[in-house]
Design a protein around this motif. Structure first.
Motif, PDB file in Angstrom:
ATOM      1  N   TYR A 134     -35.097   3.214  23.985  1.00  0.00           N
ATOM      2  CA  TYR A 134     -36.138   4.067  23.402  1.00  0.00           C
ATOM      3  C   TYR A 134     -35.602   4.572  22.066  1.00  0.00           C
ATOM      4  O   TYR A 134     -34.712   5.414  22.025  1.00  0.00           O
ATOM      5  N   ASP A 135     -36.138   4.038  20.978  1.00  0.00           N
ATOM      6  CA  ASP A 135     -35.584   4.394  19.674  1.00  0.00           C
ATOM      7  C   ASP A 135     -35.993   5.822  19.299  1.00  0.00           C
ATOM      8  O   ASP A 135     -37.118   6.244  19.582  1.00  0.00           O
ATOM      9  N   ILE A 136     -35.058   6.551  18.704  1.00  0.00           N
ATOM     10  CA  ILE A 136     -35.342   7.918  18.239  1.00  0.00           C
ATOM     11  C   ILE A 136     -34.693   8.166  16.872  1.00  0.00           C
ATOM     12  O   ILE A 136     -34.430   9.293  16.502  1.00  0.00           O
ATOM     13  N   ARG A 137     -34.433   7.080  16.121  1.00  0.00           N
ATOM     14  CA  ARG A 137     -33.706   7.250  14.852  1.00  0.00           C
ATOM     15  C   ARG A 137     -34.557   7.817  13.731  1.00  0.00           C
ATOM     16  O   ARG A 137     -34.044   8.419  12.809  1.00  0.00           O
ATOM     17  N   THR A 138     -35.871   7.603  13.775  1.00  0.00           N
ATOM     18  CA  THR A 138     -36.737   8.164  12.728  1.00  0.00           C
ATOM     19  C   THR A 138     -37.760   9.099  13.384  1.00  0.00           C
ATOM     20  O   THR A 138     -37.929   9.074  14.607  1.00  0.00           O
ATOM     21  N   GLU A 139     -38.441   9.866  12.550  1.00  0.00           N
ATOM     22  CA  GLU A 139     -39.469  10.778  13.088  1.00  0.00           C
ATOM     23  C   GLU A 139     -40.547  10.014  13.835  1.00  0.00           C
ATOM     24  O   GLU A 139     -41.019  10.451  14.881  1.00  0.00           O
ATOM     25  N   SER A 140     -40.966   8.863  13.282  1.00  0.00           N
ATOM     26  CA  SER A 140     -42.031   8.124  13.975  1.00  0.00           C
ATOM     27  C   SER A 140     -41.516   7.513  15.286  1.00  0.00           C
ATOM     28  O   SER A 140     -42.264   7.421  16.262  1.00  0.00           O
ATOM     29  N   ASP A 141     -40.219   7.130  15.315  1.00  0.00           N
ATOM     30  CA  ASP A 141     -39.630   6.667  16.589  1.00  0.00           C
ATOM     31  C   ASP A 141     -39.659   7.799  17.618  1.00  0.00           C
ATOM     32  O   ASP A 141     -39.968   7.572  18.800  1.00  0.00           O
ATOM     33  N   CYS A 142     -39.290   8.993  17.179  1.00  0.00           N
ATOM     34  CA  CYS A 142     -39.289  10.151  18.093  1.00  0.00           C
ATOM     35  C   CYS A 142     -40.691  10.393  18.628  1.00  0.00           C
ATOM     36  O   CYS A 142     -40.887  10.564  19.835  1.00  0.00           O
ATOM     37  N   ALA A 143     -41.669  10.400  17.714  1.00  0.00           N
ATOM     38  CA  ALA A 143     -43.051  10.647  18.135  1.00  0.00           C
ATOM     39  C   ALA A 143     -43.484   9.610  19.165  1.00  0.00           C
ATOM     40  O   ALA A 143     -44.098   9.948  20.187  1.00  0.00           O
ATOM     41  N   ALA A 144     -43.129   8.339  18.922  1.00  0.00           N
ATOM     42  CA  ALA A 144     -43.534   7.265  19.837  1.00  0.00           C
ATOM     43  C   ALA A 144     -42.839   7.394  21.198  1.00  0.00           C
ATOM     44  O   ALA A 144     -43.457   7.194  22.250  1.00  0.00           O
ATOM     45  N   THR A 145     -41.549   7.741  21.176  1.00  0.00           N
ATOM     46  CA  THR A 145     -40.805   7.863  22.432  1.00  0.00           C
ATOM     47  C   THR A 145     -41.331   9.036  23.269  1.00  0.00           C
ATOM     48  O   THR A 145     -41.533   8.896  24.480  1.00  0.00           O
ATOM     49  N   PHE A 146     -41.587  10.172  22.619  1.00  0.00           N
ATOM     50  CA  PHE A 146     -42.112  11.308  23.394  1.00  0.00           C
ATOM     51  C   PHE A 146     -43.547  11.071  23.859  1.00  0.00           C
ATOM     52  O   PHE A 146     -43.963  11.570  24.901  1.00  0.00           O
ATOM     53  N   LYS A 147     -44.295  10.261  23.091  1.00  0.00           N
ATOM     54  CA  LYS A 147     -45.646   9.871  23.526  1.00  0.00           C
ATOM     55  C   LYS A 147     -45.543   9.043  24.806  1.00  0.00           C
ATOM     56  O   LYS A 147     -46.281   9.264  25.767  1.00  0.00           O
ATOM     57  N   GLN A 148     -44.586   8.090  24.799  1.00  0.00           N
ATOM     58  CA  GLN A 148     -44.387   7.276  26.005  1.00  0.00           C
ATOM     59  C   GLN A 148     -43.974   8.134  27.188  1.00  0.00           C
ATOM     60  O   GLN A 148     -44.436   7.934  28.314  1.00  0.00           O
ATOM     61  N   PHE A 149     -43.054   9.057  26.931  1.00  0.00           N
ATOM     62  CA  PHE A 149     -42.603   9.956  27.996  1.00  0.00           C
ATOM     63  C   PHE A 149     -43.808  10.712  28.574  1.00  0.00           C
ATOM     64  O   PHE A 149     -43.980  10.815  29.795  1.00  0.00           O
ATOM     65  N   ASP A 150     -44.650  11.215  27.668  1.00  0.00           N
ATOM     66  CA  ASP A 150     -45.821  11.990  28.109  1.00  0.00           C
ATOM     67  C   ASP A 150     -46.797  11.117  28.886  1.00  0.00           C
ATOM     68  O   ASP A 150     -47.309  11.525  29.916  1.00  0.00           O
ATOM     69  N   ASP A 151     -47.027   9.898  28.397  1.00  0.00           N
ATOM     70  CA  ASP A 151     -47.970   8.999  29.074  1.00  0.00           C
ATOM     71  C   ASP A 151     -47.465   8.597  30.452  1.00  0.00           C
ATOM     72  O   ASP A 151     -48.243   8.463  31.394  1.00  0.00           O
ATOM     73  N   ILE A 152     -46.157   8.343  30.570  1.00  0.00           N
ATOM     74  CA  ILE A 152     -45.623   7.789  31.824  1.00  0.00           C
ATOM     75  C   ILE A 152     -45.234   8.883  32.819  1.00  0.00           C
ATOM     76  O   ILE A 152     -45.572   8.805  33.999  1.00  0.00           O
ATOM     77  N   ILE A 153     -44.514   9.891  32.335  1.00  0.00           N
ATOM     78  CA  ILE A 153     -44.027  10.950  33.245  1.00  0.00           C
ATOM     79  C   ILE A 153     -44.844  12.227  33.101  1.00  0.00           C
ATOM     80  O   ILE A 153     -45.182  12.871  34.096  1.00  0.00           O
ATOM     81  N   GLY A 154     -45.143  12.597  31.856  1.00  0.00           N
ATOM     82  CA  GLY A 154     -45.826  13.875  31.572  1.00  0.00           C
ATOM     83  C   GLY A 154     -44.828  14.880  31.032  1.00  0.00           C
ATOM     84  O   GLY A 154     -43.824  15.170  31.689  1.00  0.00           O
ATOM     85  N   LEU A 155     -45.093  15.402  29.846  1.00  0.00           N
ATOM     86  CA  LEU A 155     -44.145  16.337  29.217  1.00  0.00           C
ATOM     87  C   LEU A 155     -43.971  17.625  30.022  1.00  0.00           C
ATOM     88  O   LEU A 155     -42.950  18.304  29.895  1.00  0.00           O
ATOM     89  N   GLU A 156     -44.938  17.945  30.881  1.00  0.00           N
ATOM     90  CA  GLU A 156     -44.804  19.161  31.701  1.00  0.00           C
ATOM     91  C   GLU A 156     -43.643  19.049  32.693  1.00  0.00           C
ATOM     92  O   GLU A 156     -43.165  20.056  33.202  1.00  0.00           O
ATOM     93  N   ARG A 157     -43.168  17.838  32.933  1.00  0.00           N
ATOM     94  CA  ARG A 157     -42.005  17.651  33.825  1.00  0.00           C
ATOM     95  C   ARG A 157     -40.678  17.881  33.105  1.00  0.00           C
ATOM     96  O   ARG A 157     -39.631  17.983  33.740  1.00  0.00           O
ATOM     97  N   LEU A 158     -40.706  17.899  31.788  1.00  0.00           N
ATOM     98  CA  LEU A 158     -39.462  17.975  31.013  1.00  0.00           C
ATOM     99  C   LEU A 158     -38.909  19.401  31.050  1.00  0.00           C
ATOM    100  O   LEU A 158     -39.508  20.320  30.502  1.00  0.00           O
TER     101      LEU A 158
END
Ligand SMILES: [Zn+2]
Ligand SMILES: [Zn+2]
Length: 279
Positions: A186-210
């Protein structure tokens, strides 16, 4: 931000409190017992009393526990499974006594039996623990892993599946380790990578679990599935990901814990780098 570090309990659990406040931590993470031994000392009332007293004299917030390294709650080997469950149970009970809300745990390794087997074995372990342990207020935080060898937890889907298969989904949260997710792919080297990775996290697990972050730079390469932590800004992730997390309002109330190398000498440096990135 709620910033802290994994600190030593050398000389007694209560010493972790001073180790944390010396570093001006808002939160800390500790091992409740030697992480490389199956047997732990049973907690005496004195140990609990000393820890509780030390903590109450400070402004330190969340104290998070981390499971021992030997643990494999997904193991196909009956003896290892039994010892892992026993050790975990003792840690849950101690966490309850110490008033700790969270125990962070890796997802274990299937050792060749396959991921489907491993995730089911792991879920069975957690359900067994919830049903046989006096620790009603302790939540388990599943940690994202790098996925070395046959280790589970390197896909967000693994965490989602364990929570979904358990009879007790409300007992779970998630701890995201920046080094591990990066090494897992899960790439997090750029801002857009971060946005995409946290979007995936939210879609799959849900950010409320973090419920917690481990902030570690990576000595390991992207997608290498190797777990090697590096000082903040000196590894293959770089500072952008940390700046992103520190400034994202969604993470303002979530404990951010460093587990970077050479904690005795370098924790102070790594924490000050993060404080500067927050400015
Ligand atoms: Zn970690
Ligand atoms: Zn790690």
């Amino acid at each position: 931000m709620i910033l802290g570090a994994h600190v030593s309990t050398s000389g007694g659990l209560h010493n972790a409190i001073k180790n944390g406040t010396d570093l001006q931590c808002d939160t800390i993470q500790i091992f409740l017992r030697n992480p490389n031994q199956w047997q732990g000392k049973s907690p005496t009332p004195e140990i609990v009393e000393k820890f509780t007293a030390a903590w109450s004299e400070t402004d330190l917030g969340e104290v998070i526990a981390h499971d021992i390294h030997l643990s494999n709650l997904a193991s196909p080997k009956p003896d290892v499974l039994k010892k892992s469950r026993q050790a975990f149970r003792e840690q849950m009970e101690l966490a309850q006594l110490l008033d700790l809300r969270y125990i962070v745990t890796h997802l274990g390794a299937h050792l060749g039996e396959g991921e489907t087997f491993g995730l089911q074995q792991l879920t069975d372990s957690f359900d067994f623990l919830f049903e046989n342990t006096e620790a009603p207020d302790v939540m388990l935080l599943l940690e994202t892993t790098a996925g070395q060898g046959t280790n589970l937890g390197y896909r967000f889907e693994h965490l989602r599946d364990v929570i979904g298969m358990s009879k007790y989904p409300d007992r779970f949260g998630v701890c995201l380790d920046t080094c591990h997710v990066f090494a897992a792919g899960y790439d997090i080297r750029t801002e857009s990578d971060c946005a995409a990775t946290f979007k995936q996290f939210d879609d799959i697990i849900g950010l409320e679990r973090l419920k917690a972050f481990h902030l570690n730079d990576a000595k390991s390469e992207y997608q290498s599935r190797v777990d090697r932590h590096e000082h903040i800004g000196e590894g293959n992730i770089g500072t952008t990901a940390f700046t992103y997390i520190l400034h994202d309002a969604r993470f303002a109330e979530i404990p951010l814990i460093i587990e970077t190398p050479q904690m005795k000498t370098m924790h102070e440096v790594n924490l000050s780098i993060l404080r500067k990135l927050k400015l």
